[in-house]
Motif scaffolding. Structure first.
Motif, PDB file in Angstrom:
ATOM      1  N   UNK B  20       7.990   6.715 -10.346  1.00 28.66           N
ATOM      2  CA  UNK B  20       8.036   5.339  -9.850  1.00 28.66           C
ATOM      3  C   UNK B  20       9.399   4.989  -9.266  1.00 28.66           C
ATOM      4  N   UNK B  21      10.439   5.687  -9.720  1.00 28.72           N
ATOM      5  CA  UNK B  21      11.790   5.365  -9.247  1.00 28.72           C
ATOM      6  C   UNK B  21      11.947   5.653  -7.755  1.00 28.72           C
ATOM      7  N   UNK B  22      11.204   6.659  -7.264  1.00 21.41           N
ATOM      8  CA  UNK B  22      11.363   7.025  -5.862  1.00 21.41           C
ATOM      9  C   UNK B  22      10.457   6.196  -4.951  1.00 21.41           C
ATOM     10  N   UNK B  23       9.765   5.213  -5.548  1.00 22.80           N
ATOM     11  CA  UNK B  23       8.922   4.336  -4.747  1.00 22.80           C
ATOM     12  C   UNK B  23       9.803   3.487  -3.826  1.00 22.80           C
ATOM     13  N   UNK B  24       9.203   2.895  -2.777  1.00 29.90           N
ATOM     14  CA  UNK B  24       9.995   2.047  -1.884  1.00 29.90           C
ATOM     15  C   UNK B  24      10.700   0.940  -2.666  1.00 29.90           C
ATOM     16  N   UNK B  25      11.833   0.455  -2.147  1.00 31.79           N
ATOM     17  CA  UNK B  25      12.625  -0.525  -2.883  1.00 31.79           C
ATOM     18  C   UNK B  25      11.801  -1.738  -3.289  1.00 31.79           C
ATOM     19  N   UNK B  26      12.093  -2.244  -4.456  1.00 31.22           N
ATOM     20  CA  UNK B  26      11.352  -3.397  -4.942  1.00 31.22           C
ATOM     21  C   UNK B  26      11.767  -4.649  -4.192  1.00 31.22           C
ATOM     22  N   UNK B  27      10.830  -5.563  -4.120  1.00 36.72           N
ATOM     23  CA  UNK B  27      11.069  -6.794  -3.388  1.00 36.72           C
ATOM     24  C   UNK B  27      10.153  -7.860  -3.966  1.00 36.72           C
ATOM     25  N   UNK B  28      10.214  -9.072  -3.406  1.00 37.42           N
ATOM     26  CA  UNK B  28       9.322 -10.116  -3.888  1.00 37.42           C
ATOM     27  C   UNK B  28       7.875  -9.824  -3.513  1.00 37.42           C
ATOM     28  N   UNK B  29       7.651  -8.831  -2.634  1.00 34.61           N
ATOM     29  CA  UNK B  29       6.269  -8.533  -2.245  1.00 34.61           C
ATOM     30  C   UNK B  29       5.718  -7.323  -2.986  1.00 34.61           C
ATOM     31  N   UNK B  30       6.479  -6.674  -3.840  1.00 37.29           N
ATOM     32  CA  UNK B  30       5.971  -5.521  -4.576  1.00 37.29           C
ATOM     33  C   UNK B  30       5.686  -5.912  -6.021  1.00 37.29           C
ATOM     34  N   UNK B  31       5.025  -5.021  -6.723  1.00 34.63           N
ATOM     35  CA  UNK B  31       4.687  -5.281  -8.118  1.00 34.63           C
ATOM     36  C   UNK B  31       3.792  -6.498  -8.237  1.00 34.63           C
ATOM     37  N   UNK B  32       4.071  -7.392  -9.174  1.00 37.89           N
ATOM     38  CA  UNK B  32       3.252  -8.607  -9.309  1.00 37.89           C
ATOM     39  C   UNK B  32       3.244  -9.418  -8.021  1.00 37.89           C
TER      40      UNK B  32
END
Lengths: 124, 211
Positions: B20-32
């Motif tokens: 999961x660490x190599x996934x695209x950078x987190x943002x307000x549109x990722x995850x929840x």
């Protein structure tokens, strides 16, 4: 007579709710999007297209709902729901991908109720 | 219906080697945020389509309700776009849209119950969004919680910055959007500026990959 076969909308409601339940289970189990959910979305898409065919056939027959514009809008937006949700869910590599699919399933079910409100000949 | 045989396939299909660490950078549109954006987009689309049809075909019937529908549509579109964008400035606008949305659903919800004559036809926010399963009432709350999580997260990243390197602090100061995110943040900006007198940080900050 001039009513749309109620079996298809009813099936869509059942399928949408089942898909939503399955997707929420995947979210709860911390799974990402998988083949099962994609197949579910595909089934939902086919059912929606069948329904659109039935409704369009009714329109061609000369039937008119109180608001044709609204109905056409729904007919255009409806088939996009599983496709857009599938794309948006698949790019998310976490449990929240299936959560997006759950929304699509619920939306499909709600759309059937709204369709009946828009045009009563579309039975549920 | 949802074939049980499919569940074992759920995980192995994608390359499991990618952590999961190599996934695209987190943002307000990722995850929840992915779910939040999906629901916001749905409401943006349905509210604007509905308002457009109502205003175009039967505006005289309930002008107040339809104009409010259109206003709600604009707020939903703004929230969707800013949540997808996720930059500090966009998040600030998103906080405003979610707040306006929450105030709107509470105000219009009350108004629609008190003065039914003004609302012969429902808006998204009538009856606190009861026509939409009260999602309009719940949505801005989750939106604001999500944005608060991001504000906190950015803040903790910024406070950690001076020890980690001046580059981060320089980056924080160079970013005009963060200055007005909240009283806490600007305070930290000042502290970060005072704690890291090394101005070369700004030059390094330019090389910092955009978050």
């Amino acid at each position: 007579m001039t009513s749309v076969n109620g079996a298809v909308p009813t099936t869509i409601i059942v399928a949408g709710l089942a898909l939503a339940g399955y997707a929420l289970l995947m979210t709860a189990l911390n799974r990402r999007m998988g083949l099962g959910l994609l197949v579910g979305l595909g089934v939902l898409e086919v059912l929606l297209l069948v329904l659109i065919g039935l409704v369009v056939a009714r329109l061609v027959d000369g039937g008119r709902p109180p608001s044709t514009v609204t109905l056409i809008g729904y007919l255009i937006a409806m088939p996009l729901v599983p496709i857009v949700a599938g794309f948006w869910g698949a790019v998310e590599r976490s449990r929240w991908g299936p959560a997006v699919i759950a929304v699509a399933g619920l939306v499909a079910a709600v759309l059937m109720v709204r369709l009946h409100e828009i045009w009563a000949v579309i039975h549920v | 219906m949802s074939e049980p045989a499919a569940s074992p396939h759920a995980a192995p299909a994608p390359p499991e080697s990618a952590p999961p660490e190599s996934a695209p950078p987190e943002s307000t549109r990722t995850g929840p945020g992915r779910l939040l954006v999906a629901v916001y987009a749905l409401f943006a689309l349905s509210a604007s389509a509905r308002a457009a049809v109502q205003i175009a075909t039967q505006f005289h019937r309930a002008p107040v309700a339809y104009l409010l529908s259109a206003f709600a549509a604009v707020v939903y579109i703004l929230a969707t776009v800013t949540l997808v964008n996720g930059s500090p400035t966009a998040r600030r606008i998103a906080i405003w849209s979610c707040s306006v949305e929450l105030a709107g659903v509470l105000a219009i919800g009350t108004w629609s119950l008190v003065d039914r004559a003004t609302f012969p036809d429902a808006t998204v926010w009538s009856g606190y969004g009861s026509g939409y399963g009260f999602v309009p009432l719940v949505l801005p709350v989750f939106g604001l919680l999500w944005l608060r999580y991001w504000a906190k997260r950015t803040r903790s990243e910024r406070t950690a910055a001076p020890s980690a390197g001046d580059a981060e602090a320089g980056d924080a100061r160079a970013d005009p959007g963060t200055l007005a995110t909240g009283p806490g943040l600007s305070e930290i900006n000042v502290r970060a500026a005072a704690g890291s007198p090394a101005s070369p940080g700004r030059a390094a900050g330019a090389a910092e990959p955009a978050d």
